[in-house]
Scaffold this active site. Structure first.
Site, PDB file in Angstrom:
ATOM      1  CG  HIS A   1      -0.818   0.032   5.873  1.00 26.33           C
ATOM      2  ND1 HIS A   1      -1.315   1.862   5.759  1.00 26.33           N
ATOM      3  CD2 HIS A   1      -1.710   0.296   4.716  1.00 26.33           C
ATOM      4  CE1 HIS A   1      -1.862   2.545   4.668  1.00 26.33           C
ATOM      5  NE2 HIS A   1      -2.468   0.792   4.579  1.00 26.33           N
TER       6      HIS A   1
ATOM      7  CG  ASP B   1      -1.869  -1.135   2.235  1.00 22.37           C
ATOM      8  OD1 ASP B   1      -1.079  -2.550   1.247  1.00 22.37           O
ATOM      9  OD2 ASP B   1      -2.481  -1.487   1.548  1.00 22.37           O
TER      10      ASP B   1
ATOM     11  CD  GLU C   1      -6.605   1.417   0.451  1.00 24.31           C
ATOM     12  OE1 GLU C   1      -8.247   1.161   0.194  1.00 24.31           O
ATOM     13  OE2 GLU C   1      -6.491   0.934   1.471  1.00 24.31           O
ATOM     14  CG  ASN C   2      -4.401   3.541   2.036  1.00 26.54           C
ATOM     15  OD1 ASN C   2      -3.791   2.541   2.159  1.00 26.54           O
ATOM     16  ND2 ASN C   2      -5.871   3.967   2.293  1.00 26.54           N
TER      17      ASN C   2
ATOM     18  CG  HIS D   1      -9.228   3.241   2.510  1.00 30.49           C
ATOM     19  ND1 HIS D   1     -10.818   4.543   2.699  1.00 30.49           N
ATOM     20  CD2 HIS D   1      -8.711   2.565   2.851  1.00 30.49           C
ATOM     21  CE1 HIS D   1     -10.867   4.154   3.868  1.00 30.49           C
ATOM     22  NE2 HIS D   1      -9.327   2.889   4.422  1.00 30.49           N
TER      23      HIS D   1
ATOM     24  CG  HIS E   1      -6.872  -4.326   0.242  1.00 24.86           C
ATOM     25  ND1 HIS E   1      -5.812  -3.725  -0.067  1.00 24.86           N
ATOM     26  CD2 HIS E   1      -7.591  -3.235   1.508  1.00 24.86           C
ATOM     27  CE1 HIS E   1      -5.946  -2.890   1.088  1.00 24.86           C
ATOM     28  NE2 HIS E   1      -7.321  -2.721   1.529  1.00 24.86           N
TER      29      HIS E   1
ATOM     30  CG  HIS F   1      -6.536  -3.079   4.837  1.00 27.06           C
ATOM     31  ND1 HIS F   1      -7.394  -2.540   4.458  1.00 27.06           N
ATOM     32  CD2 HIS F   1      -7.140  -4.305   6.298  1.00 27.06           C
ATOM     33  CE1 HIS F   1      -8.173  -1.910   5.510  1.00 27.06           C
ATOM     34  NE2 HIS F   1      -7.915  -3.173   6.504  1.00 27.06           N
TER      35      HIS F   1
END
Length: 269
Positions: A181, A8, A39-40, A68, A154, A179
């Site tokens: 991290h 991520d 996604e982040n 997200h 995820h 997901h």
């Protein structure tokens, strides 16, 4: 094939880590295909079209999303025009874009990339990821029309990730979790040739609370009360993920955890 998956991307620091390291690693490790979970990447919440373009320009062949996926509203339109963005298969039947796609490398190899969301400890109830992936695997068997298959799972629970890894064994070249991290240390090749890692970690500043500046998360844990919005940490970022090599049948023959830059110990092939 030499394949790299990066975890991520977290805010500006994560994007900078991709820009700083990925072009060099593509050459150094002779990478034929690179997947980045983005996604982040935009302010720690979702991915904008502009930042998706930046990740692709830095050397990603494909960018996966997550829960997200559409926090940045322009992604609702952007994903329809950019086939290299993959959203979760089981996000919503009404979601735009695709949850699986077969890509062709410059050498003519065909690589399936797909993503699913887990169900355990997630904030929303998502559809069954196993049945969603079953449809994809039946359409694209590893011993059929593809040379490699990459699954980005995820979700929160390591138990659910490990179950998915064993279920994908023999059907995928790599099953990697995203997901949380937090990178795990369990990279391995399962009995039928699927590379596995519970979580690829994040590309971001590890002097943080899972990529966010520390003060506000600490305040909420200690007092139970919010005072400000979470903000991505902006220190030196570590690029984190997993590298695999596959044989002629698409099975993993080598797997290595990847850590480049920032705070974590350096590693890679």
């Amino acid at each position: 094939m030499n394949i790299l998956f990066l975890g991520d991307v977290m805010g500006r620091a994560g994007r900078q880590a991709i820009t700083d390291h990925l072009p060099r690693l593509r050459t150094l490790w002779d990478l034929e295909f690179v997947v980045v979970n983005g996604e982040n990447a935009t302010s720690g919440m979702g991915l904008s079209g502009a930042h998706a373009k930046a990740l692709l320009a830095a050397g990603a062949d494909c960018v996966t999303l997550g829960d997200h996926a559409f926090d940045q509203k322009d992604m609702l339109q952007f994903i329809e025009s950019e086939p290299r963005i993959i959203r979760p298969l089981n996000f919503s039947k009404a979601a735009p874009g695709k949850g699986a796609r077969v890509f062709t490398t410059q050498s003519g190899k065909r690589v399936l990339v797909t993503q699913a969301l887990g169900q355990v400890f997630m904030k929303r109830p998502f559809d069954d990821p196993f049945s969603a992936l079953e449809t994809v695997f039946r359409a694209h068997p590893l011993d059929g029309d593809i040379d490699a298959a990459i699954v980005d799972f995820h979700c929160e629970a390591t138990s659910e990730k490990m179950a998915m890894g064993h279920w994908c064994d023999g059907r995928a070249s790599l099953m990697v979790g995203t997901h949380t991290h937090v990178p795990t240390g369990d990279a391995m090749i399962l009995s039928r040739g699927c590379g596995y890692l519970s979580d690829a970690g994040m590309c971001g500043d590890y002097n943080s609370v899972i990529g966010m500046q520390r003060d506000e998360p600490l305040r909420r844990f200690i007092t139970g009360m919010p005072k400000a919005r979470f903000a991505p940490a902006l220190g030196a970022a570590t690029l984190s993920g997993v590298y695999i090599e596959t044989d002629a049948g698409g099975h993993a023959s080598r797997i290595e955890m990847v850590r480049q830059g920032g705070l974590l110990q350096q590693s890679g092939p």
